[in-house]
Write a protein that holds these residues in place. Sequence first.
Motif, PDB file in Angstrom:
ATOM      1  N   LEU A   1      17.680  10.271  28.174  1.00 50.09           N
ATOM      2  CA  LEU A   1      17.134   8.913  28.161  1.00 50.09           C
ATOM      3  C   LEU A   1      17.790   8.022  29.208  1.00 50.09           C
ATOM      4  N   SER A   2      19.047   8.279  29.503  1.00 44.92           N
ATOM      5  CA  SER A   2      19.687   7.473  30.544  1.00 44.92           C
ATOM      6  C   SER A   2      19.140   7.839  31.923  1.00 44.92           C
ATOM      7  N   VAL A   3      18.737   9.101  32.105  1.00 47.62           N
ATOM      8  CA  VAL A   3      18.103   9.494  33.365  1.00 47.62           C
ATOM      9  C   VAL A   3      16.767   8.763  33.507  1.00 47.62           C
ATOM     10  N   ILE A   4      15.996   8.688  32.425  1.00 49.43           N
ATOM     11  CA  ILE A   4      14.736   7.947  32.440  1.00 49.43           C
ATOM     12  C   ILE A   4      14.998   6.481  32.746  1.00 49.43           C
ATOM     13  N   TRP A   5      16.045   5.906  32.156  1.00 51.86           N
ATOM     14  CA  TRP A   5      16.396   4.500  32.405  1.00 51.86           C
ATOM     15  C   TRP A   5      16.636   4.274  33.892  1.00 51.86           C
ATOM     16  N   TRP A   6      17.405   5.158  34.529  1.00 50.23           N
ATOM     17  CA  TRP A   6      17.719   4.987  35.951  1.00 50.23           C
ATOM     18  C   TRP A   6      16.490   5.182  36.829  1.00 50.23           C
ATOM     19  N   VAL A   7      15.621   6.120  36.476  1.00 48.62           N
ATOM     20  CA  VAL A   7      14.406   6.337  37.268  1.00 48.62           C
ATOM     21  C   VAL A   7      13.502   5.110  37.189  1.00 48.62           C
ATOM     22  N   LEU A   8      13.318   4.566  35.992  1.00 48.62           N
ATOM     23  CA  LEU A   8      12.477   3.376  35.838  1.00 48.62           C
ATOM     24  C   LEU A   8      13.094   2.166  36.526  1.00 48.62           C
ATOM     25  N   MET A   9      14.407   2.067  36.475  1.00 46.34           N
ATOM     26  CA  MET A   9      15.070   0.957  37.161  1.00 46.34           C
ATOM     27  C   MET A   9      14.901   1.101  38.678  1.00 46.34           C
ATOM     28  N   ALA A  10      14.951   2.313  39.194  1.00 42.88           N
ATOM     29  CA  ALA A  10      14.749   2.525  40.626  1.00 42.88           C
ATOM     30  C   ALA A  10      13.325   2.154  41.028  1.00 42.88           C
ATOM     31  N   ILE A  11      12.346   2.498  40.203  1.00 36.51           N
ATOM     32  CA  ILE A  11      10.959   2.136  40.500  1.00 36.51           C
ATOM     33  C   ILE A  11      10.803   0.620  40.533  1.00 36.51           C
ATOM     34  N   LYS A  12      11.411  -0.070  39.569  1.00 40.50           N
ATOM     35  CA  LYS A  12      11.320  -1.533  39.536  1.00 40.50           C
ATOM     36  C   LYS A  12      12.017  -2.159  40.733  1.00 40.50           C
ATOM     37  N   LEU A  13      13.149  -1.606  41.141  1.00 43.73           N
ATOM     38  CA  LEU A  13      13.863  -2.166  42.282  1.00 43.73           C
ATOM     39  C   LEU A  13      13.148  -1.888  43.601  1.00 43.73           C
ATOM     40  N   VAL A  14      12.495  -0.734  43.706  1.00 42.96           N
ATOM     41  CA  VAL A  14      11.707  -0.445  44.913  1.00 42.96           C
ATOM     42  C   VAL A  14      10.546  -1.425  45.027  1.00 42.96           C
TER      43      VAL A  14
ATOM     44  N   VAL B   1       8.115 -12.177  38.991  1.00 48.96           N
ATOM     45  CA  VAL B   1       7.716 -11.261  37.916  1.00 48.96           C
ATOM     46  C   VAL B   1       8.551  -9.984  37.962  1.00 48.96           C
ATOM     47  N   LEU B   2       8.677  -9.395  39.134  1.00 50.24           N
ATOM     48  CA  LEU B   2       9.414  -8.136  39.247  1.00 50.24           C
ATOM     49  C   LEU B   2      10.907  -8.317  38.993  1.00 50.24           C
ATOM     50  N   ALA B   3      11.475  -9.429  39.421  1.00 52.01           N
ATOM     51  CA  ALA B   3      12.900  -9.677  39.177  1.00 52.01           C
ATOM     52  C   ALA B   3      13.181  -9.918  37.698  1.00 52.01           C
ATOM     53  N   VAL B   4      12.326 -10.688  37.038  1.00 48.49           N
ATOM     54  CA  VAL B   4      12.529 -10.955  35.609  1.00 48.49           C
ATOM     55  C   VAL B   4      12.461  -9.669  34.805  1.00 48.49           C
ATOM     56  N   PHE B   5      11.494  -8.821  35.120  1.00 46.57           N
ATOM     57  CA  PHE B   5      11.357  -7.594  34.350  1.00 46.57           C
ATOM     58  C   PHE B   5      12.426  -6.564  34.700  1.00 46.57           C
ATOM     59  N   ALA B   6      12.949  -6.582  35.923  1.00 48.53           N
ATOM     60  CA  ALA B   6      14.076  -5.704  36.248  1.00 48.53           C
ATOM     61  C   ALA B   6      15.325  -6.150  35.486  1.00 48.53           C
TER      62      ALA B   6
ATOM     63  N   PHE C   1      19.242  -6.003  30.452  1.00 41.29           N
ATOM     64  CA  PHE C   1      19.787  -6.645  29.260  1.00 41.29           C
ATOM     65  C   PHE C   1      19.159  -6.174  27.955  1.00 41.29           C
ATOM     66  N   GLN C   2      17.900  -5.710  27.987  1.00 45.21           N
ATOM     67  CA  GLN C   2      17.238  -5.322  26.745  1.00 45.21           C
ATOM     68  C   GLN C   2      16.910  -3.840  26.671  1.00 45.21           C
TER      69      GLN C   2
ATOM     70  N   TRP D   1      14.685  -0.328  28.453  1.00 45.11           N
ATOM     71  CA  TRP D   1      13.322  -0.072  28.907  1.00 45.11           C
ATOM     72  C   TRP D   1      12.348   0.128  27.758  1.00 45.11           C
ATOM     73  N   LEU D   2      12.839   0.329  26.556  1.00 48.81           N
ATOM     74  CA  LEU D   2      11.953   0.493  25.405  1.00 48.81           C
ATOM     75  C   LEU D   2      11.662  -0.820  24.687  1.00 48.81           C
ATOM     76  N   SER D   3      12.158  -1.925  25.211  1.00 49.14           N
ATOM     77  CA  SER D   3      11.855  -3.220  24.613  1.00 49.14           C
ATOM     78  C   SER D   3      10.457  -3.668  25.058  1.00 49.14           C
ATOM     79  N   PHE D   4       9.979  -4.735  24.465  1.00 54.48           N
ATOM     80  CA  PHE D   4       8.656  -5.267  24.805  1.00 54.48           C
ATOM     81  C   PHE D   4       8.589  -5.640  26.283  1.00 54.48           C
ATOM     82  N   PHE D   5       9.577  -6.399  26.765  1.00 59.45           N
ATOM     83  CA  PHE D   5       9.584  -6.814  28.160  1.00 59.45           C
ATOM     84  C   PHE D   5       9.857  -5.643  29.097  1.00 59.45           C
ATOM     85  N   GLY D   6      10.608  -4.662  28.637  1.00 60.22           N
ATOM     86  CA  GLY D   6      10.852  -3.476  29.451  1.00 60.22           C
ATOM     87  C   GLY D   6       9.581  -2.699  29.712  1.00 60.22           C
ATOM     88  N   LEU D   7       8.755  -2.548  28.679  1.00 58.33           N
ATOM     89  CA  LEU D   7       7.491  -1.839  28.838  1.00 58.33           C
ATOM     90  C   LEU D   7       6.509  -2.622  29.697  1.00 58.33           C
ATOM     91  N   ILE D   8       6.484  -3.933  29.541  1.00 56.10           N
ATOM     92  CA  ILE D   8       5.625  -4.760  30.401  1.00 56.10           C
ATOM     93  C   ILE D   8       6.103  -4.671  31.853  1.00 56.10           C
TER      94      ILE D   8
END
Length: 114
Positions: free
Chosen positions: A15-28, A55-60, A65-66, A68-75
């Motif tokens: 799950l931490s690997v998934i967290w980092w991959v999703l964070m990389a997508i958001k930062l790209v 929008v992209l900065a707020v969700f990154a 802080f919350q 990727w499985l939180s409401f705002f993380g999924l959005i």
Amino acid sequence: MSIWQSLIPGFTDPLSVIWWVLMAIKLVALADAAVRPRAVFIAADKLTKPGWVLVLAVFALSQVFQGWLSFFGLIGIVASAVYLVDARPALRAATGRGRGGWGALRRRRGPRPL
């Protein structure tokens, strides 16, 4: 679980690997939106540059802080995907750098030779 800890230090589980991959997508997506000129967003008839960057900065940050499985993380995942799949190709086409890649044929500028 010890395989993950010995394979890549800092990753405790899949799950931490998934967290980092999703964070990389958001930062790209955020970095791409930040470096595009403001006029291109208007020419492509998309949301404005400050709008996308906000929008992209707020969700990154919400993922940090919350999680990727939180409401705002999924959005945030959806917002990043929409930017990368819909807005980014339109912005590239508006700048004249459409679908051409490294092997694409370049258009000749000026009149055609006889």
